[in-house]
Write a protein that holds these residues in place. Structure first.
Motif, PDB file in Angstrom:
ATOM      1  N   GLU A 118       1.557   1.488   4.630  1.00 32.37           N
ATOM      2  CA  GLU A 118       2.397   1.904   3.498  1.00 32.37           C
ATOM      3  C   GLU A 118       1.523   1.957   2.253  1.00 32.37           C
ATOM      4  O   GLU A 118       0.676   1.090   2.050  1.00 32.37           O
ATOM      5  N   LEU A 119       1.755   2.965   1.427  1.00 31.41           N
ATOM      6  CA  LEU A 119       1.046   3.088   0.156  1.00 31.41           C
ATOM      7  C   LEU A 119       2.029   2.878  -0.978  1.00 31.41           C
ATOM      8  O   LEU A 119       3.120   3.457  -0.975  1.00 31.41           O
ATOM      9  N   ARG A 120       1.642   2.064  -1.946  1.00 35.13           N
ATOM     10  CA  ARG A 120       2.468   1.833  -3.135  1.00 35.13           C
ATOM     11  C   ARG A 120       1.594   2.030  -4.367  1.00 35.13           C
ATOM     12  O   ARG A 120       0.429   1.655  -4.390  1.00 35.13           O
ATOM     13  N   TYR A 121       2.202   2.592  -5.397  1.00 34.23           N
ATOM     14  CA  TYR A 121       1.502   2.863  -6.651  1.00 34.23           C
ATOM     15  C   TYR A 121       2.119   2.029  -7.768  1.00 34.23           C
ATOM     16  O   TYR A 121       3.331   1.790  -7.782  1.00 34.23           O
ATOM     17  N   PHE A 122       1.274   1.620  -8.708  1.00 38.36           N
ATOM     18  CA  PHE A 122       1.701   0.785  -9.824  1.00 38.36           C
ATOM     19  C   PHE A 122       0.977   1.228 -11.092  1.00 38.36           C
ATOM     20  O   PHE A 122      -0.130   1.765 -11.022  1.00 38.36           O
ATOM     21  N   VAL A 123       1.601   0.975 -12.232  1.00 38.73           N
ATOM     22  CA  VAL A 123       0.949   1.164 -13.533  1.00 38.73           C
ATOM     23  C   VAL A 123       1.024  -0.155 -14.291  1.00 38.73           C
ATOM     24  O   VAL A 123       1.932  -0.958 -14.072  1.00 38.73           O
TER      25      VAL A 123
END
Length: 151
Positions: A118-123
């Protein structure tokens, strides 16, 4: 933000927000108020998500992950996380809160030996000095834990 400060004074200085709970205006206001913010990024912010995905895929292709966790036991088997980050979106579209964009890859290996990625993106508005890769990886783990515990 004002009510948070009134209620908690300086006890709470950093927040993690799910992808659906923030906007550019909220993050800018929190940043200007001196709060640290770490937020999930999903398709509900399509332009920013697409740009983060494009830039981070390029980073992943060119360099090793900035941090890797040990394998952890979980009910389904075991989990490991890898993290990449970039500052290339800093200030994108007037967003001074975008000091780092993070990609976390979670690999779950079930008891039969089958992997699921799974890929998750954050800022985040934190600078690279404020949150080194291992701390970011820990923050990703804690953020994911909050979501999993709610579900």
């Amino acid at each position: 933000i004002g009510r948070l400060r009134e209620q908690y004074v300086d006890l709470t200085m950093n927040f993690t927000l799910d992808a659906g709970l923030w906007s550019k205006a909220i993050l800018l206001a929190m940043d200007l108020s001196g709060f640290g913010v770490f937020c999930g990024l999903k398709g509900n912010k399509p332009a920013l998500f697409a740009e983060a995905e494009r830039v981070l895929r390029s980073v992943c292709a060119k360099q090793e992950s900035a941090a890797v966790s040990d394998w952890e036991s979980c009910p389904k088997g075991k989990i490991r996380r890898r993290l990449w980050r970039t500052t290339k979106l800093e200030g994108c579209n007037g967003g001074t809160h975008l000091r780092q964009v993070v990609l976390a890859e979670q690999t779950t290996c079930d008891r039969a030996g089958k992997d699921k990625v799974e890929l998750r993106y954050f800022v985040t508005n934190a600078t690279t000095d404020m949150l080194p890769p291992r701390q970011l990886l820990r923050l990703v783990r804690l953020h994911w834990g909050i979501e999993n515990d709610c579900n």
